[in-house]
Design a protein around this motif. Structure first.
Motif, PDB file in Angstrom:
ATOM      1  N   ALA A 242       1.053  -1.281   0.005  1.00  0.00           N
ATOM      2  CA  ALA A 242       0.179   0.455  -0.227  1.00  0.00           C
ATOM      3  C   ALA A 242       0.573   1.289   0.026  1.00  0.00           C
ATOM      4  N   LEU A 243       1.791   1.202   0.783  1.00  0.00           N
ATOM      5  CA  LEU A 243       2.939   2.374   0.989  1.00  0.00           C
ATOM      6  C   LEU A 243       3.144   2.149  -0.007  1.00  0.00           C
ATOM      7  N   GLU A 244       4.233   1.564  -0.420  1.00  0.00           N
ATOM      8  CA  GLU A 244       4.945   0.987  -2.751  1.00  0.00           C
ATOM      9  C   GLU A 244       3.886   2.204  -3.637  1.00  0.00           C
ATOM     10  N   LEU A 245       2.275   2.267  -3.508  1.00  0.00           N
ATOM     11  CA  LEU A 245       1.978   2.533  -4.404  1.00  0.00           C
ATOM     12  C   LEU A 245       1.774   3.761  -4.591  1.00  0.00           C
ATOM     13  N   VAL A 246       1.604   4.743  -3.055  1.00  0.00           N
ATOM     14  CA  VAL A 246       2.114   6.482  -3.002  1.00  0.00           C
ATOM     15  C   VAL A 246       2.630   6.440  -3.556  1.00  0.00           C
ATOM     16  N   ARG A 247       3.856   5.960  -3.117  1.00  0.00           N
ATOM     17  CA  ARG A 247       5.249   5.809  -4.455  1.00  0.00           C
ATOM     18  C   ARG A 247       4.518   6.365  -5.837  1.00  0.00           C
TER      19      ARG A 247
ATOM     20  N   THR B 204       1.851   6.854  -7.175  1.00  0.00           N
ATOM     21  CA  THR B 204       1.003   8.357  -7.288  1.00  0.00           C
ATOM     22  C   THR B 204       1.446   9.640  -7.897  1.00  0.00           C
ATOM     23  N   GLU B 205       2.715   9.089  -6.337  1.00  0.00           N
ATOM     24  CA  GLU B 205       3.694  10.427  -6.464  1.00  0.00           C
ATOM     25  C   GLU B 205       4.101  10.849  -7.210  1.00  0.00           C
ATOM     26  N   ALA B 206       4.818  10.056  -7.474  1.00  0.00           N
ATOM     27  CA  ALA B 206       5.640   9.975  -9.031  1.00  0.00           C
ATOM     28  C   ALA B 206       4.987  10.445 -10.424  1.00  0.00           C
ATOM     29  N   ALA B 207       3.800  10.168 -11.035  1.00  0.00           N
ATOM     30  CA  ALA B 207       2.871  10.617 -11.865  1.00  0.00           C
ATOM     31  C   ALA B 207       2.690  11.847 -11.047  1.00  0.00           C
ATOM     32  N   ALA B 208       2.217  11.883 -10.407  1.00  0.00           N
ATOM     33  CA  ALA B 208       1.809  13.814  -9.682  1.00  0.00           C
ATOM     34  C   ALA B 208       3.208  14.748  -9.612  1.00  0.00           C
ATOM     35  N   LEU B 209       3.979  14.858  -9.475  1.00  0.00           N
ATOM     36  CA  LEU B 209       5.330  15.372  -9.388  1.00  0.00           C
ATOM     37  C   LEU B 209       5.227  15.644 -10.887  1.00  0.00           C
TER      38      LEU B 209
ATOM     39  N   MET C 149       4.372   7.094 -13.937  1.00  0.00           N
ATOM     40  CA  MET C 149       3.766   5.722 -13.196  1.00  0.00           C
ATOM     41  C   MET C 149       4.513   4.625 -13.830  1.00  0.00           C
ATOM     42  N   ARG C 150       4.416   4.153 -15.115  1.00  0.00           N
ATOM     43  CA  ARG C 150       5.478   3.387 -15.882  1.00  0.00           C
ATOM     44  C   ARG C 150       6.153   2.963 -15.358  1.00  0.00           C
ATOM     45  N   LYS C 151       7.460   3.938 -15.042  1.00  0.00           N
ATOM     46  CA  LYS C 151       8.857   4.374 -14.462  1.00  0.00           C
ATOM     47  C   LYS C 151       8.765   3.665 -13.109  1.00  0.00           C
ATOM     48  N   ALA C 152       7.817   3.412 -11.966  1.00  0.00           N
ATOM     49  CA  ALA C 152       7.811   3.345 -11.264  1.00  0.00           C
ATOM     50  C   ALA C 152       7.356   2.407 -10.685  1.00  0.00           C
ATOM     51  N   PHE C 153       6.778   1.823 -11.187  1.00  0.00           N
ATOM     52  CA  PHE C 153       5.966  -0.060 -11.067  1.00  0.00           C
ATOM     53  C   PHE C 153       7.010  -0.580 -11.495  1.00  0.00           C
TER      54      PHE C 153
ATOM     55  N   LEU D 227      -6.674  -2.653  -2.607  1.00  0.00           N
ATOM     56  CA  LEU D 227      -5.143  -1.955  -2.421  1.00  0.00           C
ATOM     57  C   LEU D 227      -5.864  -0.484  -3.392  1.00  0.00           C
ATOM     58  N   PHE D 228      -5.527   1.104  -2.902  1.00  0.00           N
ATOM     59  CA  PHE D 228      -5.821   2.101  -4.056  1.00  0.00           C
ATOM     60  C   PHE D 228      -5.502   3.987  -3.335  1.00  0.00           C
ATOM     61  N   SER D 229      -4.405   4.651  -4.245  1.00  0.00           N
ATOM     62  CA  SER D 229      -3.439   5.124  -3.692  1.00  0.00           C
ATOM     63  C   SER D 229      -4.237   6.621  -4.596  1.00  0.00           C
ATOM     64  N   ALA D 230      -4.046   7.893  -4.281  1.00  0.00           N
ATOM     65  CA  ALA D 230      -3.937   8.843  -5.389  1.00  0.00           C
ATOM     66  C   ALA D 230      -3.302   9.836  -4.138  1.00  0.00           C
TER      67      ALA D 230
END
Length: 332
Positions: A17-22, A24-29, A51-55, A278-281
């Motif tokens: 769940a915390l990895e998902l935050v990273r 969505t953070e990457a895409a947002a930044l 987002m693709r790279k962060a995955f 699991l959900f992250s935004a």
């Protein structure tokens, strides 16, 4: 007491769940670089790539089931693409930048979104319209029904909340197709809050007491409906939906994606997102769900994210401070 393997799965789930935050953070930044610049495609492209790279660092064997389109329509995060660094088999629903217009115009409620579920637990929704109705938690089951008139739903909701109809606020997309929905809501005595885009955030807002939204209704994108359902599963809210088709080709595509099931059936919440979710935004521009990206000189930024797990029902709002001089990638 849980077995050792169950304990490992439990802690892995929390860490994921915390990895998902990273993610969505990457895409947002990345997309925030384009905020207010009037270039929605550039903003969306930056979010998709980040987002693709962060995955690549997330410990899952992931398959995109809600994404940027078919393989021949999208270079990354297309339906069927495999992502992740290896691990449990998961289905992935993404919207790398929900509200591309909102970002381009620096308007409220642009967010980046990811949801995960065990393989086979998300509705495989084609890119068609979906009729939706959403309310929050703590209400009698079936307090609203997608097949009922909106004024009846509003009266039932007000009764369940033990409040006046005038205290109820309905949120809907500001579209011509919603003219009757809006008129009937106002005739019933309730308020209407209209949004130009971003119905994932609006659907989630109906489940947050702090948002001043009591019910979300109307038609929007089907992929966005699945993402909203993932969040609502975590929040204990209620949602019903139905796919809408403009022609036989769309209906046949939905049938092919979900064999053995009627394409236009009424969909409950677990028809849209079942199992452990699991959900992250992360916010890109500030809105009623999340604060947007705040840039700090030199080369720093603050993010605000929401991460949820259906297993625990816990909502975590995470404030992140980022130093681009230390990151291995740059949002610019």
């Amino acid at each position: 007491m849980p077995t050792a393997s169950n304990e490992e799965l439990f802690y892995s789930d929390r860490n994921l769940a915390l990895e998902l935050v990273r993610v969505t953070e990457a895409a947002a930044l990345a997309s925030a670089h384009w905020t207010g610049r009037g270039k929605k495609n550039d903003a969306d492209g930056a979010a998709v790539e980040a987002m693709r790279k962060a995955f690549d660092t997330v410990a899952i064997d992931g398959t995109v089931v809600i994404g940027e389109g078919e393989m021949d329509e999208a270079p990354m995060l297309y339906i069927g693409e495999k992502v992740g660094a290896g691990g449990p088999a998961m289905d992935i629903a993404v919207d790398p930048l929900e509200g591309t217009n909102l970002c381009a115009k620096d308007m409220p409620n642009a967010i980046t979104v990811v949801a995960l579920a065990e393989r086979g637990n998300f509705l495989h929704a084609p890119d068609v319209y979906m009729d939706k109705i959403i309310v929050g938690s703590g209400l009698p089951e079936g307090v609203v029904d997608i097949d009922a008139a909106i004024d009846a739903n509003i009266r039932n909701l007000a009764k369940a909340r033990k409040c006046d109809i005038g205290d109820i606020t309905l949120c809907a997309l500001d579209r011509e197709r919603h003219a009757e929905l809006i008129a009937k809501t106002r005739e019933a005595g309730a308020r209407v809050r209209l949004i130009s885009d971003g119905d994932v955030a609006a659907g989630i807002a109906a489940c947050l007491e702090s948002s001043s939204v009591d019910i979300y209704a109307g038609s929007g994108g089907a992929p966005e409906g699945v993402l909203a359902a993932a969040a609502i599963r975590c929040m204990g809210g209620q949602m019903q939906a139905r796919l809408m088709f403009e022609d036989d080709a769309q209906r046949e595509r939905a049938q092919k994606m979900n064999p053995g099931k009627k394409p236009d059936r009424k969909l409950g919440l677990t028809d849209l997102a079942a199992g452990d979710v699991l959900f992250s935004a992360t916010g890109v521009t500030s809105g009623f769900l999340l604060e947007g990206i705040k840039r700090l000189p030199p080369q720093r930024a603050v993010t605000h994210s929401l991460v949820m797990r259906s297993k625990s029902g816990t909502l975590r709002f995470i404030e992140g401070y980022h130093n681009f001089n230390r990151k291995t990638w740059s949002p610019n």
